[in-house]
Design a protein around this motif. Structure first.
Motif, PDB file in Angstrom:
ATOM      1  N   ILE A  35     -58.680 -12.843 -32.607  1.00  0.00           N
ATOM      2  CA  ILE A  35     -58.914 -14.131 -31.930  1.00  0.00           C
ATOM      3  C   ILE A  35     -58.652 -13.991 -30.435  1.00  0.00           C
ATOM      4  O   ILE A  35     -59.458 -14.425 -29.601  1.00  0.00           O
ATOM      5  CB  ILE A  35     -58.024 -15.231 -32.542  1.00  0.00           C
ATOM      6  CG1 ILE A  35     -58.441 -15.494 -33.994  1.00  0.00           C
ATOM      7  CG2 ILE A  35     -58.142 -16.522 -31.729  1.00  0.00           C
ATOM      8  CD1 ILE A  35     -57.493 -16.411 -34.739  1.00  0.00           C
ATOM      9  N   TRP A  36     -57.525 -13.374 -30.081  1.00  0.00           N
ATOM     10  CA  TRP A  36     -57.218 -13.171 -28.657  1.00  0.00           C
ATOM     11  C   TRP A  36     -58.270 -12.286 -27.992  1.00  0.00           C
ATOM     12  O   TRP A  36     -58.733 -12.578 -26.892  1.00  0.00           O
ATOM     13  CB  TRP A  36     -55.843 -12.522 -28.516  1.00  0.00           C
ATOM     14  CG  TRP A  36     -54.698 -13.467 -28.692  1.00  0.00           C
ATOM     15  CD1 TRP A  36     -54.653 -14.791 -28.342  1.00  0.00           C
ATOM     16  CD2 TRP A  36     -53.414 -13.177 -29.260  1.00  0.00           C
ATOM     17  NE1 TRP A  36     -53.431 -15.338 -28.658  1.00  0.00           N
ATOM     18  CE2 TRP A  36     -52.649 -14.376 -29.214  1.00  0.00           C
ATOM     19  CE3 TRP A  36     -52.825 -12.021 -29.788  1.00  0.00           C
ATOM     20  CZ2 TRP A  36     -51.337 -14.446 -29.683  1.00  0.00           C
ATOM     21  CZ3 TRP A  36     -51.523 -12.091 -30.258  1.00  0.00           C
ATOM     22  CH2 TRP A  36     -50.790 -13.287 -30.208  1.00  0.00           C
ATOM     23  N   GLY A  37     -58.633 -11.196 -28.669  1.00  0.00           N
ATOM     24  CA  GLY A  37     -59.546 -10.234 -28.062  1.00  0.00           C
ATOM     25  C   GLY A  37     -60.961 -10.745 -27.881  1.00  0.00           C
ATOM     26  O   GLY A  37     -61.655 -10.352 -26.939  1.00  0.00           O
ATOM     27  N   LEU A  38     -61.395 -11.619 -28.784  1.00  0.00           N
ATOM     28  CA  LEU A  38     -62.762 -12.160 -28.710  1.00  0.00           C
ATOM     29  C   LEU A  38     -62.816 -13.508 -27.993  1.00  0.00           C
ATOM     30  O   LEU A  38     -63.893 -14.087 -27.856  1.00  0.00           O
ATOM     31  CB  LEU A  38     -63.348 -12.298 -30.121  1.00  0.00           C
ATOM     32  CG  LEU A  38     -63.534 -10.977 -30.887  1.00  0.00           C
ATOM     33  CD1 LEU A  38     -64.013 -11.252 -32.314  1.00  0.00           C
ATOM     34  CD2 LEU A  38     -64.537 -10.064 -30.178  1.00  0.00           C
ATOM     35  N   SER A  39     -61.662 -14.000 -27.533  1.00  0.00           N
ATOM     36  CA  SER A  39     -61.644 -15.306 -26.858  1.00  0.00           C
ATOM     37  C   SER A  39     -62.495 -15.372 -25.593  1.00  0.00           C
ATOM     38  O   SER A  39     -62.947 -16.472 -25.219  1.00  0.00           O
ATOM     39  CB  SER A  39     -60.202 -15.716 -26.541  1.00  0.00           C
ATOM     40  OG  SER A  39     -59.602 -14.809 -25.635  1.00  0.00           O
ATOM     41  N   PRO A  40     -62.781 -14.227 -24.896  1.00  0.00           N
ATOM     42  CA  PRO A  40     -63.709 -14.335 -23.762  1.00  0.00           C
ATOM     43  C   PRO A  40     -65.074 -14.912 -24.149  1.00  0.00           C
ATOM     44  O   PRO A  40     -65.722 -15.574 -23.327  1.00  0.00           O
ATOM     45  CB  PRO A  40     -63.840 -12.893 -23.275  1.00  0.00           C
ATOM     46  CG  PRO A  40     -62.529 -12.263 -23.617  1.00  0.00           C
ATOM     47  CD  PRO A  40     -62.159 -12.889 -24.939  1.00  0.00           C
ATOM     48  N   LEU A  41     -65.499 -14.679 -25.390  1.00  0.00           N
ATOM     49  CA  LEU A  41     -66.776 -15.235 -25.848  1.00  0.00           C
ATOM     50  C   LEU A  41     -66.732 -16.756 -25.841  1.00  0.00           C
ATOM     51  O   LEU A  41     -67.717 -17.426 -25.488  1.00  0.00           O
ATOM     52  CB  LEU A  41     -67.098 -14.736 -27.260  1.00  0.00           C
ATOM     53  CG  LEU A  41     -67.246 -13.217 -27.435  1.00  0.00           C
ATOM     54  CD1 LEU A  41     -67.450 -12.881 -28.907  1.00  0.00           C
ATOM     55  CD2 LEU A  41     -68.392 -12.690 -26.590  1.00  0.00           C
TER      56      LEU A  41
ATOM     57  N   GLN B 160     -64.835 -16.426 -16.224  1.00  0.00           N
ATOM     58  CA  GLN B 160     -65.916 -17.190 -15.592  1.00  0.00           C
ATOM     59  C   GLN B 160     -66.573 -16.437 -14.440  1.00  0.00           C
ATOM     60  O   GLN B 160     -67.755 -16.640 -14.177  1.00  0.00           O
ATOM     61  CB  GLN B 160     -65.387 -18.540 -15.112  1.00  0.00           C
ATOM     62  CG  GLN B 160     -64.987 -19.472 -16.250  1.00  0.00           C
ATOM     63  CD  GLN B 160     -64.821 -20.908 -15.800  1.00  0.00           C
ATOM     64  OE1 GLN B 160     -64.721 -21.203 -14.620  1.00  0.00           O
ATOM     65  NE2 GLN B 160     -64.788 -21.822 -16.753  1.00  0.00           N
ATOM     66  N   ILE B 161     -65.822 -15.569 -13.760  1.00  0.00           N
ATOM     67  CA  ILE B 161     -66.416 -14.833 -12.640  1.00  0.00           C
ATOM     68  C   ILE B 161     -66.838 -13.414 -13.037  1.00  0.00           C
ATOM     69  O   ILE B 161     -67.190 -12.598 -12.187  1.00  0.00           O
ATOM     70  CB  ILE B 161     -65.448 -14.775 -11.435  1.00  0.00           C
ATOM     71  CG1 ILE B 161     -64.189 -13.983 -11.778  1.00  0.00           C
ATOM     72  CG2 ILE B 161     -65.109 -16.173 -10.942  1.00  0.00           C
ATOM     73  CD1 ILE B 161     -63.280 -13.722 -10.575  1.00  0.00           C
TER      74      ILE B 161
ATOM     75  N   CYS C  45     -66.046  -6.702 -25.150  1.00  0.00           N
ATOM     76  CA  CYS C  45     -66.780  -7.881 -24.674  1.00  0.00           C
ATOM     77  C   CYS C  45     -67.279  -7.675 -23.244  1.00  0.00           C
ATOM     78  O   CYS C  45     -68.429  -7.995 -22.915  1.00  0.00           O
ATOM     79  CB  CYS C  45     -65.893  -9.124 -24.732  1.00  0.00           C
ATOM     80  SG  CYS C  45     -65.536  -9.724 -26.393  1.00  0.00           S
ATOM     81  N   ALA C  46     -66.397  -7.124 -22.399  1.00  0.00           N
ATOM     82  CA  ALA C  46     -66.720  -6.967 -20.981  1.00  0.00           C
ATOM     83  C   ALA C  46     -67.865  -5.989 -20.766  1.00  0.00           C
ATOM     84  O   ALA C  46     -68.845  -6.296 -20.066  1.00  0.00           O
ATOM     85  CB  ALA C  46     -65.483  -6.503 -20.212  1.00  0.00           C
ATOM     86  N   VAL C  47     -67.749  -4.811 -21.365  1.00  0.00           N
ATOM     87  CA  VAL C  47     -68.698  -3.734 -21.066  1.00  0.00           C
ATOM     88  C   VAL C  47     -69.955  -3.810 -21.919  1.00  0.00           C
ATOM     89  O   VAL C  47     -71.074  -3.649 -21.419  1.00  0.00           O
ATOM     90  CB  VAL C  47     -68.001  -2.368 -21.246  1.00  0.00           C
ATOM     91  CG1 VAL C  47     -68.979  -1.229 -21.007  1.00  0.00           C
ATOM     92  CG2 VAL C  47     -66.822  -2.249 -20.293  1.00  0.00           C
TER      93      VAL C  47
END
Length: 304
Positions: A17-23, A93-94, A253-255
């Motif tokens: 949950i923490w790791g995928l929260s950027p989505l 967001q950025i 998620c980032a890359v």
């Protein structure tokens, strides 16, 4: 299912949950970071307060907040976690999730260093090597990019300070986090009230955004509950190892999903910090095994 398997699954669930929260936060790029932080604070309070009410533990929350010492500690903890939350939301967001991932990889090593400075703890040579490798990774990334990774450093430092002050509290994680968002909520209410009075608040304008904002409370509460359950059932070394799933998923998620830039300087920095974490984890596991072996020996030798 055994307690160990239950604990491991709970820890994996929390870290996913923490790791995928950027989505999730990427879906709310139309909401300014401060407004999103205010909503996360308020909806977290609603969720945690409801949970404590269901458990019949609201009285524990009141007693905790009445203690001047506890209130002071919780006030500092609330400040640290609000800065951490805001910076994480802002970074998503950025398009700087790579740096948030790096920050949470760095957190255990920063926490170790803070333990030396604040708690006067002593480190072994391998632990110092791990800290030195992490510092080298940050230094070369700073040199290569021409600027220090301030987002990563601030996330690691605020979370490290948050963890240190929370060690001084005897209350459980759910009660303490509820107290923290209770202290932060007046600020959130004032900010949201000002925004809506000037026609700038987003809540209530469309169902999708409003529902996503309300969901932030559950998104904050659920992994903490799972983490608390895991910490009761598995060893701290296992908890520490599984925690790396969080920044690993953020990195993915980032890359992979967001397509953020990942330079050679990033690759070297991450490699050095991964090596540092491998050394740190090896030392932690060895120490945990030695403690358990010593405890078992003492128990076996104890007179009946």
């Amino acid at each position: 299912m055994s307690d160990s398997k239950t604990g491991i699954l709970a820890m994996i669930g929390a870290c996913m949950i923490w790791g995928l929260s950027p989505l999730y936060y990427k879906l709310l790029t139309n909401v300014p970071p401060l407004e999103l932080l205010a909503h996360r604070t308020l909806w977290s309070l609603v969720t945690f307060a409801a949970l404590l009410a269901f458990q019949g533990r609201l009285g524990v929350l009141r007693e905790t907040l009445r203690s001047p010492r506890a209130a002071a500690i919780l006030g500092f903890a609330a400040l640290m976690i609000s800065v951490n939350w805001f910076l994480f939301i802002f970074s998503v967001q950025i398009g700087r999730v790579t740096e948030t991932s790096l920050g949470y990889y760095m957190f255990p090593l920063v926490a170790v260093l803070l333990g030396v400075v604040v708690m006067k703890e002593r480190l072994g040579r391998w632990q110092w090597l791990a800290v030195a490798l992490a510092a080298l990774g940050v230094a070369q990334l700073t040199w290569g990019l021409g600027a220090a990774p301030w987002i990563s450093l601030t996330l690691a430092l605020t979370f490290g300070l948050y963890g240190i002050v929370k060690k001084r509290l005897s209350t459980g994680p759910v009660v303490s986090v509820t107290a923290e968002v209770t202290l932060l909520s007046p600020i959130g209410i004032i900010w949201l009230g000002w925004l809506h009075s000037h026609g700038q608040g987003v809540f209530g304008h469309d169902l999708r955004t409003s529902a996503l904002l309300a969901f932030s409370g559950l998104l904050t509460a659920l992994p903490l509950i799972l983490f608390s359950k895991a910490a009761q059932k598995i060893s701290l070394s296992t908890v520490g190892l599984l925690q790396y799933l969080n920044p690993t998923l953020q990195f993915f998620c980032a890359v992979v999903i967001f397509g953020e830039s990942f330079t050679g300087y990033h690759a070297v920095a991450f490699a050095l910090i991964w090596l540092a974490l491998a050394i740190y984890s090896w030392v932690s596991i060895s120490q945990d095994r030695a403690r358990r072996k010593s405890a078992a020996t003492s128990l076996a030798e104890a007179p009946l």
